[in-house]
Write a protein that holds these residues in place. Structure first.
Motif, PDB file in Angstrom:
ATOM      1  N   SER A 169      38.615  41.723  39.488  1.00  0.00           N
ATOM      2  CA  SER A 169      37.648  40.743  39.989  1.00  0.00           C
ATOM      3  C   SER A 169      36.568  40.471  38.950  1.00  0.00           C
ATOM      4  CB  SER A 169      37.035  41.196  41.312  1.00  0.00           C
ATOM      5  OG  SER A 169      36.339  42.406  41.167  1.00  0.00           O
ATOM      6  N   LEU A 170      36.060  41.541  38.322  1.00  0.00           N
ATOM      7  CA  LEU A 170      35.041  41.332  37.289  1.00  0.00           C
ATOM      8  C   LEU A 170      35.620  40.643  36.058  1.00  0.00           C
ATOM      9  CD1 LEU A 170      33.018  44.668  37.461  1.00  0.00           C
ATOM     10  CD2 LEU A 170      32.283  42.397  38.183  1.00  0.00           C
ATOM     11  N   ALA A 198      36.578  36.980  36.836  1.00  0.00           N
ATOM     12  CA  ALA A 198      35.362  36.187  37.055  1.00  0.00           C
ATOM     13  C   ALA A 198      34.656  35.931  35.724  1.00  0.00           C
ATOM     14  CB  ALA A 198      34.423  36.903  38.022  1.00  0.00           C
ATOM     15  N   GLN A 199      34.576  36.933  34.861  1.00  0.00           N
ATOM     16  CA  GLN A 199      33.933  36.746  33.557  1.00  0.00           C
ATOM     17  C   GLN A 199      34.715  35.748  32.699  1.00  0.00           C
ATOM     18  OE1 GLN A 199      30.895  37.839  32.431  1.00  0.00           O
ATOM     19  NE2 GLN A 199      30.744  38.367  34.601  1.00  0.00           N
ATOM     20  N   ASN A 239      32.852  34.179  40.804  1.00  0.00           N
ATOM     21  CA  ASN A 239      32.904  35.581  41.242  1.00  0.00           C
ATOM     22  C   ASN A 239      33.791  35.729  42.481  1.00  0.00           C
ATOM     23  OD1 ASN A 239      31.221  36.653  39.231  1.00  0.00           O
ATOM     24  ND2 ASN A 239      29.396  36.015  40.338  1.00  0.00           N
TER      25      ASN A 239
END
Length: 165
Positions: free
Chosen positions: A30-31, A34-35, A52
């Motif tokens: 997820s991180l 999203a990044q 995000n």
């Protein structure tokens, strides 16, 4: 659904590993995704909520697909069995008040379903070390056994196959 012997320590060990892996994958994917989306599609006002959220949704989909693909592997046997047992018990729980009323009126099929439900709860609670409500479960079982004696019904936990709800 038949009751199968489950090694409690193996079940807990494998469940903990699955949970930890899911947490790590959820966090990382997820991180990371999203990044990546924020880097590729920057937002001038600085709000990246949708990217995000997209990352979390993507990670959840990856975890769901992965668990679905590995659910029949030997490592997942106990975890998947308990998951299916919980699904069956949840279906019965939704109709529990109706089933109890029918059992009190002598419906043998309702008695068999409740008998399976109580046996399943006992097995599940023992696997999860949830022994707080075992006394209450014993009271429910005694009530059901009273109905079975009254209406001359032989209770058998193997009579219920899950398709009768």
């Amino acid at each position: 659904m038949k009751f199968e012997p489950i090694d409690k320590s193996r079940y807990r060990n494998h469940l903990n590993k699955v949970i930890i892996a899911a947490i790590v994958v959820l966090t990382g994917l997820s991180l990371g995704s999203a990044q990546l989306l924020i880097y590729l599609f920057p937002d001038s006002d600085g709000s990246h909520f949708h990217w995000n959220l997209s990352g979390v949704i993507f990670a959840c989909i990856v975890i769901a697909v992965t668990l679905n693909k590995i659910k029949n592997k030997p490592f997942m046997y106990e975890v998947y069995y308990v998951w299916r047992l919980k699904q069956h018990l949840n279906l019965i729980n939704r109709k529990q008040s109706t089933l109890k009323k029918q059992a009190a009126e002598g419906n043998s099929q309702s008695m068999q379903i409740l008998h399976f439900y109580y046996q399943g709860l006992r097995k599940l609670w023992q696997l999860d070390d949830n022994t707080i409500t075992m006394e209450e479960l014993s009271i429910w079982q005694k009530e059901l056994e009273g109905f079975a004696r009254k209406y001359n019904v032989k209770l058998n936990k193997d009579e219920f196959d899950g398709g009768e709800l």
